[in-house]
Design a protein around this motif. Structure first.
Motif, PDB file in Angstrom:
ATOM      1  N   ARG A  87      52.572  40.232 -39.913  1.00 34.27           N
ATOM      2  CA  ARG A  87      52.710  41.669 -39.679  1.00 34.27           C
ATOM      3  C   ARG A  87      51.926  42.151 -38.469  1.00 34.27           C
ATOM      4  N   ASP A 134      48.695  36.416 -40.327  1.00 40.67           N
ATOM      5  CA  ASP A 134      49.531  37.427 -40.961  1.00 40.67           C
ATOM      6  C   ASP A 134      50.651  37.814 -39.999  1.00 40.67           C
ATOM      7  N   MET A 185      49.751  46.583 -36.790  1.00 35.47           N
ATOM      8  CA  MET A 185      50.826  45.847 -37.449  1.00 35.47           C
ATOM      9  C   MET A 185      52.162  46.524 -37.194  1.00 35.47           C
ATOM     10  N   TYR A 186      53.208  45.785 -37.433  1.00 39.02           N
ATOM     11  CA  TYR A 186      54.541  46.377 -37.356  1.00 39.02           C
ATOM     12  C   TYR A 186      54.661  47.450 -38.425  1.00 39.02           C
ATOM     13  N   GLY A 225      53.523  48.224 -48.543  1.00 37.90           N
ATOM     14  CA  GLY A 225      52.774  47.014 -48.193  1.00 37.90           C
ATOM     15  C   GLY A 225      51.445  46.957 -48.893  1.00 37.90           C
ATOM     16  N   GLU A 242      55.749  49.265 -41.350  1.00 40.67           N
ATOM     17  CA  GLU A 242      56.520  49.028 -42.571  1.00 40.67           C
ATOM     18  C   GLU A 242      55.972  49.949 -43.652  1.00 40.67           C
TER      19      GLU A 242
END
Length: 438
Positions: free
Chosen positions: A324, A322, A307-308, A313, A310
């Protein structure tokens, strides 16, 4: 009048005691039994290749190279038959799909033993024995397929009325306390039902006298669904809530040795995936998350970041759309490549290749408050793949936890080499097909 009534009672009793269990006749016991598979199959697997290579009188002269080959054939074939028969006991095993992999693995193990012990053997005979074993197992499966489908009679009271059959289990609903000349593998009843009439109780007793097994609904539900009800946790097949400590120790050793052997092969793949993740998006290559492990001890589980990046979360994954998930992340998640770094967790003894998937610490603490016996899943080491994943699919962490836990309890109850082998085959199928990915 009294004598006539007594004769009627005697006649009814004699009729009721004529119940016969399916596959109870002598020729059925022989043809479907393990003894037949070994006594007839083993001479074919060993004898045919040996005769073709060494001639009719090969047993008169048995140097080491022939003896080693015969031992390898014998061991591989017996291990194959035992493994397939044990795997067939589990729900959804689809034995036909695992015949070729099982035979291949057992013969490869035999070759590996010969190779590492530097013993001589005849490749031609061993390969021919492999082919005969494949043929024998496939013929045996298709000839006996109709006999392997369980036929169960259902007493229609209590929770037994909720039972549903599958392609592996044929259910016959009884309208009255009589098998009516039909042979069955067993009778299923809710033995705790309050509305079970006296004549049905007598019927169950008669079935037992005729050596027809009477099963409680709970046993059959578990065998059909592959799940153990969370609110009805009971002992495992060894008669205790504690899984076999002997197998747990052996499994730990197998895991570590396998991880050491796999690591040189996986390192190039890990390096390539790491570069692709780095080029695709910003952030670290690995995703480390605290998970609840063996005996409820937290540890950090390694995964490729999909995922990116972040901070913060959710602790669980949303559905497949999703936003992300990165482009590379979607691919590596589909084929389980994101799980590969967990081989280092296996080397550290924190995880096994096969076991219940570890939950995040936060979710585990939440579930322990809401779900009875939740902490029981920590009695074995968590795994990269597990029974819940191959049966239910990789559902989001916050979804279907009750059902997932039932699968985990089933695995713990049947904790053994046989269910681990079945899960390994099902996991390979998942990897190559992408089924259940999330």
């Amino acid at each position: 009048m009294l004598r006539q009534a007594q004769r009627d009672v005697d006649r009814k009793s004699s009729v009721s005691l004529d119940y016969e269990r399916r596959h109870s006749r002598w020729y059925e016991k022989i043809l479907l039994g393990l003894t037949f598979q070994l006594v007839v199959g083993l001479p074919l697997v060993v004898g045919l290749p040996s005769l073709e290579r060494w001639g009719w009188e090969f047993w008169h002269y048995l140097p080491d190279v022939r003896t080693n080959t015969i031992y390898a054939l014998t061991g591989a074939f017996i291990a194959t038959v035992l493994t397939l028969r044990r795997m067939a006991r589990f729900p959804g095993s689809q034995v036909a799909a695992y015949i070729a992999p099982t035979v291949s693995v057992m013969f490869l193990l035999a070759v590996a033993v010969l190779f590492f012990t530097r013993e001589e053997y005849t490749r031609q005979v061993l390969f021919a024995g492999y082919c005969v074993s494949l043929l024998w197992c496939f013929v045996g499966y298709f000839v006996g397929r109709r006999y392997r489908c369980l036929k169960l009679a259902i007493v229609p009271f209590g929770d037994a009325r909720k039972l549903r059959g599958t392609t592996q289990v044929d259910l016959r609903w009884l309208e009255r306390p009589d098998l009516e000349g039909v042979r069955v593998d067993g009778v299923v009843a809710d033995l705790r039902a309050d509305d079970l009439p006296a004549e049905w109780e007598k019927f169950l007793a008669t079935c037992t006298l005729c050596r027809i097994p009477v099963y409680h609904i709970k046993q059959i539900h578990e065998s059909i669904s592959g799940r153990v009800r969370v609110d009805r946790l009971s002992e495992n097949e060894f008669g205790s809530l504690m899984p076999s400590s002997m197998y747990a120790g052996c499994k730990l050793g197998i895991d570590v040795v396998a991880a050491v052997l796999f690591l040189p092969v996986l390192l190039p793949v890990l390096a390539v995936v790491a570069v692709l993740i780095k080029l695709d998006s910003r952030g670290p290559v690995l995703f480390l998350q605290p998970r609840m492990g063996y005996r409820a001890r937290p540890f950090k589980m390694y995964k490729f970041r999909s995922m990116y990046h972040e901070p913060g979360g959710e602790d669980f994954t949303l559905p497949d759309d999703d936003p992300r998930i990165t482009r590379v992340g979607r691919f590596i998640r589909k084929y389980r490549i994101d799980e590969l770094p967990q081989i280092f967790n296996v080397l550290r003894g924190e995880m096994s290749f096969i076991g219940p998937r570890p939950e995040s610490v936060a979710l585990s603490e939440k579930y322990e408050q809401d779900v009875p016996f939740f902490s029981y899943r920590h009695v074995v080491r968590p795994g990269i793949s597990g029974w819940a994943q191959v049966e239910q699919g990789y559902a989001a962490e916050a979804e279907g936890m009750g059902k997932k836990l039932q699968y985990d309890f089933y695995y713990i109850k049947h904790f053994s080499l046989w269910i681990d082998v079945l899960i390994a085959f099902k996991t390979l199928k998942t990897i190559f097909t992408g089924f259940g990915a999330r």
